[in-house]
Motif scaffolding. Structure first.
Motif, PDB file in Angstrom:
ATOM      1  N   GLU A  21       0.828  -1.204   0.000  1.00 29.15           N
ATOM      2  CA  GLU A  21       0.000   0.000   0.000  1.00 29.15           C
ATOM      3  C   GLU A  21       0.862   1.254   0.000  1.00 29.15           C
ATOM      4  O   GLU A  21       0.609   2.202  -0.758  1.00 29.15           O
ATOM      5  CB  GLU A  21      -0.921  -0.018   1.223  1.00 29.15           C
ATOM      6  N   ALA A  22       1.896   1.257   0.829  1.00 29.32           N
ATOM      7  CA  ALA A  22       2.774   2.428   0.921  1.00 29.32           C
ATOM      8  C   ALA A  22       3.520   2.665  -0.386  1.00 29.32           C
ATOM      9  O   ALA A  22       3.657   3.809  -0.838  1.00 29.32           O
ATOM     10  CB  ALA A  22       3.760   2.254   2.071  1.00 29.32           C
ATOM     11  N   ASP A  23       3.994   1.571  -1.006  1.00 27.46           N
ATOM     12  CA  ASP A  23       4.722   1.714  -2.264  1.00 27.46           C
ATOM     13  C   ASP A  23       3.805   2.224  -3.372  1.00 27.46           C
ATOM     14  O   ASP A  23       4.209   3.044  -4.215  1.00 27.46           O
ATOM     15  CB  ASP A  23       5.336   0.379  -2.678  1.00 27.46           C
ATOM     16  N   ALA A  24       2.567   1.721  -3.398  1.00 31.00           N
ATOM     17  CA  ALA A  24       1.605   2.169  -4.405  1.00 31.00           C
ATOM     18  C   ALA A  24       1.261   3.636  -4.210  1.00 31.00           C
ATOM     19  O   ALA A  24       1.181   4.403  -5.177  1.00 31.00           O
ATOM     20  CB  ALA A  24       0.338   1.318  -4.353  1.00 31.00           C
ATOM     21  N   GLU A  25       1.092   4.042  -2.958  1.00 28.14           N
ATOM     22  CA  GLU A  25       0.789   5.447  -2.689  1.00 28.14           C
ATOM     23  C   GLU A  25       1.940   6.332  -3.157  1.00 28.14           C
ATOM     24  O   GLU A  25       1.719   7.392  -3.763  1.00 28.14           O
ATOM     25  CB  GLU A  25       0.527   5.663  -1.204  1.00 28.14           C
ATOM     26  N   ALA A  26       3.159   5.909  -2.908  1.00 27.96           N
ATOM     27  CA  ALA A  26       4.321   6.689  -3.338  1.00 27.96           C
ATOM     28  C   ALA A  26       4.397   6.756  -4.859  1.00 27.96           C
ATOM     29  O   ALA A  26       4.656   7.821  -5.438  1.00 27.96           O
ATOM     30  CB  ALA A  26       5.590   6.074  -2.766  1.00 27.96           C
ATOM     31  N   ALA A  27       4.156   5.636  -5.519  1.00 31.56           N
ATOM     32  CA  ALA A  27       4.245   5.600  -6.979  1.00 31.56           C
ATOM     33  C   ALA A  27       3.190   6.500  -7.618  1.00 31.56           C
ATOM     34  O   ALA A  27       3.491   7.270  -8.543  1.00 31.56           O
ATOM     35  CB  ALA A  27       4.093   4.160  -7.478  1.00 31.56           C
ATOM     36  N   PHE A  28       1.977   6.410  -7.139  1.00 33.30           N
ATOM     37  CA  PHE A  28       0.916   7.241  -7.719  1.00 33.30           C
ATOM     38  C   PHE A  28       1.057   8.698  -7.301  1.00 33.30           C
ATOM     39  O   PHE A  28       0.609   9.601  -8.007  1.00 33.30           O
ATOM     40  CB  PHE A  28      -0.463   6.676  -7.367  1.00 33.30           C
ATOM     41  N   GLY A  29       1.713   8.932  -6.180  1.00 34.35           N
ATOM     42  CA  GLY A  29       2.022  10.301  -5.802  1.00 34.35           C
ATOM     43  C   GLY A  29       2.980  10.931  -6.797  1.00 34.35           C
ATOM     44  O   GLY A  29       2.843  12.103  -7.168  1.00 34.35           O
ATOM     45  N   ILE A  30       3.970  10.142  -7.253  1.00 31.80           N
ATOM     46  CA  ILE A  30       4.917  10.626  -8.268  1.00 31.80           C
ATOM     47  C   ILE A  30       4.172  10.955  -9.563  1.00 31.80           C
ATOM     48  O   ILE A  30       4.390  11.997 -10.191  1.00 31.80           O
ATOM     49  CB  ILE A  30       6.012   9.567  -8.519  1.00 31.80           C
ATOM     50  N   ILE A  31       3.260  10.059  -9.961  1.00 34.49           N
ATOM     51  CA  ILE A  31       2.489  10.283 -11.190  1.00 34.49           C
ATOM     52  C   ILE A  31       1.640  11.541 -11.071  1.00 34.49           C
ATOM     53  O   ILE A  31       1.635  12.402 -11.961  1.00 34.49           O
ATOM     54  CB  ILE A  31       1.601   9.059 -11.491  1.00 34.49           C
ATOM     55  N   MET A  32       0.919  11.665  -9.965  1.00 35.79           N
ATOM     56  CA  MET A  32      -0.030  12.769  -9.823  1.00 35.79           C
ATOM     57  C   MET A  32       0.646  14.093  -9.516  1.00 35.79           C
ATOM     58  O   MET A  32       0.014  15.148  -9.596  1.00 35.79           O
ATOM     59  CB  MET A  32      -1.065  12.425  -8.742  1.00 35.79           C
ATOM     60  N   SER A  33       1.911  14.045  -9.186  1.00 43.39           N
ATOM     61  CA  SER A  33       2.673  15.278  -8.978  1.00 43.39           C
ATOM     62  C   SER A  33       3.336  15.746 -10.265  1.00 43.39           C
ATOM     63  O   SER A  33       4.031  16.763 -10.273  1.00 43.39           O
ATOM     64  CB  SER A  33       3.734  15.065  -7.891  1.00 43.39           C
ATOM     65  N   GLY A  34       3.167  15.007 -11.330  1.00 46.13           N
ATOM     66  CA  GLY A  34       3.722  15.400 -12.623  1.00 46.13           C
ATOM     67  C   GLY A  34       5.185  15.082 -12.788  1.00 46.13           C
ATOM     68  O   GLY A  34       5.853  15.651 -13.653  1.00 46.13           O
ATOM     69  N   GLU A  35       5.710  14.161 -11.979  1.00 41.79           N
ATOM     70  CA  GLU A  35       7.136  13.864 -12.008  1.00 41.79           C
ATOM     71  C   GLU A  35       7.488  12.642 -12.851  1.00 41.79           C
ATOM     72  O   GLU A  35       8.672  12.303 -12.986  1.00 41.79           O
ATOM     73  CB  GLU A  35       7.644  13.651 -10.576  1.00 41.79           C
ATOM     74  N   ALA A  36       6.476  11.959 -13.387  1.00 44.81           N
ATOM     75  CA  ALA A  36       6.738  10.752 -14.184  1.00 44.81           C
ATOM     76  C   ALA A  36       6.557  11.058 -15.665  1.00 44.81           C
ATOM     77  O   ALA A  36       5.736  11.901 -16.047  1.00 44.81           O
ATOM     78  CB  ALA A  36       5.791   9.640 -13.758  1.00 44.81           C
ATOM     79  N   THR A  37       7.308  10.375 -16.497  1.00 39.68           N
ATOM     80  CA  THR A  37       7.164  10.555 -17.943  1.00 39.68           C
ATOM     81  C   THR A  37       5.959   9.757 -18.440  1.00 39.68           C
ATOM     82  O   THR A  37       5.514   8.809 -17.779  1.00 39.68           O
ATOM     83  CB  THR A  37       8.416  10.063 -18.683  1.00 39.68           C
ATOM     84  N   PRO A  38       5.418  10.114 -19.611  1.00 35.52           N
ATOM     85  CA  PRO A  38       4.305   9.339 -20.174  1.00 35.52           C
ATOM     86  C   PRO A  38       4.647   7.859 -20.322  1.00 35.52           C
ATOM     87  O   PRO A  38       3.795   6.996 -20.067  1.00 35.52           O
ATOM     88  CB  PRO A  38       4.070  10.004 -21.530  1.00 35.52           C
ATOM     89  N   ALA A  39       5.866   7.544 -20.733  1.00 31.34           N
ATOM     90  CA  ALA A  39       6.260   6.146 -20.891  1.00 31.34           C
ATOM     91  C   ALA A  39       6.261   5.414 -19.550  1.00 31.34           C
ATOM     92  O   ALA A  39       5.823   4.257 -19.456  1.00 31.34           O
ATOM     93  CB  ALA A  39       7.643   6.058 -21.532  1.00 31.34           C
ATOM     94  N   GLN A  40       6.728   6.088 -18.506  1.00 29.64           N
ATOM     95  CA  GLN A  40       6.732   5.475 -17.174  1.00 29.64           C
ATOM     96  C   GLN A  40       5.310   5.217 -16.689  1.00 29.64           C
ATOM     97  O   GLN A  40       5.002   4.160 -16.127  1.00 29.64           O
ATOM     98  CB  GLN A  40       7.473   6.374 -16.188  1.00 29.64           C
ATOM     99  N   ILE A  41       4.439   6.198 -16.908  1.00 29.45           N
ATOM    100  CA  ILE A  41       3.041   6.045 -16.476  1.00 29.45           C
ATOM    101  C   ILE A  41       2.383   4.883 -17.202  1.00 29.45           C
ATOM    102  O   ILE A  41       1.738   4.020 -16.586  1.00 29.45           O
ATOM    103  CB  ILE A  41       2.254   7.350 -16.730  1.00 29.45           C
ATOM    104  N   ALA A  42       2.540   4.834 -18.511  1.00 28.78           N
ATOM    105  CA  ALA A  42       1.942   3.755 -19.300  1.00 28.78           C
ATOM    106  C   ALA A  42       2.503   2.400 -18.884  1.00 28.78           C
ATOM    107  O   ALA A  42       1.755   1.415 -18.773  1.00 28.78           O
ATOM    108  CB  ALA A  42       2.176   3.996 -20.786  1.00 28.78           C
ATOM    109  N   GLY A  43       3.806   2.344 -18.633  1.00 27.17           N
ATOM    110  CA  GLY A  43       4.420   1.092 -18.225  1.00 27.17           C
ATOM    111  C   GLY A  43       3.871   0.584 -16.912  1.00 27.17           C
ATOM    112  O   GLY A  43       3.560  -0.609 -16.758  1.00 27.17           O
ATOM    113  N   LEU A  44       3.731   1.488 -15.957  1.00 25.75           N
ATOM    114  CA  LEU A  44       3.206   1.098 -14.652  1.00 25.75           C
ATOM    115  C   LEU A  44       1.759   0.642 -14.760  1.00 25.75           C
ATOM    116  O   LEU A  44       1.372  -0.398 -14.196  1.00 25.75           O
ATOM    117  CB  LEU A  44       3.330   2.282 -13.676  1.00 25.75           C
ATOM    118  N   LEU A  45       0.946   1.384 -15.488  1.00 24.88           N
ATOM    119  CA  LEU A  45      -0.470   1.042 -15.604  1.00 24.88           C
ATOM    120  C   LEU A  45      -0.671  -0.315 -16.271  1.00 24.88           C
ATOM    121  O   LEU A  45      -1.492  -1.127 -15.829  1.00 24.88           O
ATOM    122  CB  LEU A  45      -1.214   2.121 -16.396  1.00 24.88           C
ATOM    123  N   MET A  46       0.078  -0.577 -17.319  1.00 21.11           N
ATOM    124  CA  MET A  46      -0.098  -1.840 -18.041  1.00 21.11           C
ATOM    125  C   MET A  46       0.487  -3.020 -17.269  1.00 21.11           C
ATOM    126  O   MET A  46      -0.077  -4.122 -17.297  1.00 21.11           O
ATOM    127  CB  MET A  46       0.528  -1.753 -19.427  1.00 21.11           C
TER     128      MET A  46
END
Length: 336
Positions: free
Chosen positions: A20-45
């Motif tokens: 849970e903590a790792d997921a919160e951190a990962a999605f925090g990075i995404i929602m803060s605009g710090e991840a690239t589109p490729a990183q976001i797509a990779g994580l989601l898929m």
């Protein structure tokens, strides 16, 4: 751009599940605009292919809730919404239920959006009915107090999701974000009737809401729809005071006639708005029956009815005495 998401992507690529903590951190990075589109797509898929877990859902929701624009609401406020994605093109049920509940004095913080996977979303039909879904955010608590209902237009409350919008569109398939919306109501409601597009998600969502401190929720699926239907058996996964149980409900159990899903097939915003308006003015038939069944379920969740038949009777009274129509008229006036 941050490189903080790379270790998480490596773990997902190896088939690991996130805490849970790792997921919160990962999605925090995404929602803060710090991840690239490729990183976001990779994580989601990566999560989609092996299946999202309850800890991952919970962490993602926590990240989303931490960044949303909150609306103050009464403690007994409720939400009635679906995940969307059933592609059934039905009339707007949860929006109609909103006015039934408001007519009975149950405050409804209705979280919703424009059409994404259906022809007509809640925002579309409300706009066609003359409701301003873009009322200033600071006025929403007053609207909710006065009309007993308010529409919380998702894009205005979850601006952080814009960072994932591009990858989601380009992927063109369901991701974890399709499940997060109903779990991140901006009014922080503790009671919800949530419809899911796939019955397999009912229990995981209930378990997620239990971790997040919800008091009473029904997560439902009926004959391919993300809502209760009078067309056959409905799955209900109930969360009540930390305990989860599964059961089925039917139209017959609620004292309602059955009819096929095709009987409530909708159209564009004008068509659906006309049907909703007619319902509030006394129209009978399968649409009314479907709204009564969902309204009854919501009243059980809200603690206003002891069983489905009692809930149906209450919901019918709000339609028959004009209280539901009055709720719509009041919402129109308060958002003008």
């Amino acid at each position: 751009m941050s490189s903080n998401l790379k270790p998480t992507l490596a773990r997902l690529a190896a088939g690991e599940m996130l805490s849970e903590a790792d997921a919160e951190a990962a999605f925090g990075i995404i929602m803060s605009g710090e991840a690239t589109p490729a990183q976001i797509a990779g994580l989601l898929m990566a999560m989609r292919v092996r299946g999202e877990t309850v800890p991952e859902l919970t962490g993602a929701v926590r990240a989303m809730r931490a960044r949303m624009t909150v609306v103050e609401a009464p403690d007994d406020a409720i939400d009635v919404c679906g995940t969307g994605g059933d592609n059934a093109g039905t009339l707007n049920v949860s929006t109609a239920v909103t006015f039934v509940l408001a007519g009975l004095g149950v405050p409804v913080a209705k979280h919703g959006n424009r059409a994404l996977s259906s022809r007509t979303g809640g925002a579309d039909v409300l706009t066609a009915l003359g409701v301003n879904v873009d009322v200033p955010l600071e006025r929403l608590p007053e609207v909710l107090r006065t009309a007993r209902c308010a529409f919380l237009f998702a894009p205005r409350h979850h601006a952080a999701l814009r960072h994932a919008a591009g990858p989601r569109v380009e992927l063109g398939t369901r991701t974890i974000f399709n499940l997060l919306g109903p779990l991140a109501n901006p009014a922080r409601v503790k009671r919800q009737l949530i419809g899911v597009f796939d019955p397999a998600w009912a229990r995981p969502i209930a378990e997620t809401l239990a971790r997040l401190g919800s008091e009473c929720c029904w997560i439902v699926h009926g004959q391919g729809l993300d809502e209760l239907t009078v067309a056959g058996d409905n799955l209900v996964v109930e969360l009540r005071d930390g305990r989860i149980r599964e059961f089925t409900v039917t139209a017959e159990e609620a004292g309602l006639p059955t009819s096929p899903v095709s009987a409530i097939r909708g159209g564009d915003a004008a068509v659906n708005a006309a049907a909703l308006n007619a319902l509030l003015r006394g129209a009978t038939g399968p649409y009314r029956d479907t709204v009564l069944l969902n309204g009854a379920g919501a009243l059980l969740v809200a603690g206003r009815a002891d069983n489905l038949r009692a809930g149906v009777a209450l919901a019918a009274s709000a339609l028959d005495n004009g209280a539901a129509l009055h709720a719509l008229d009041t919402l129109r006036r308060e958002t003008a």
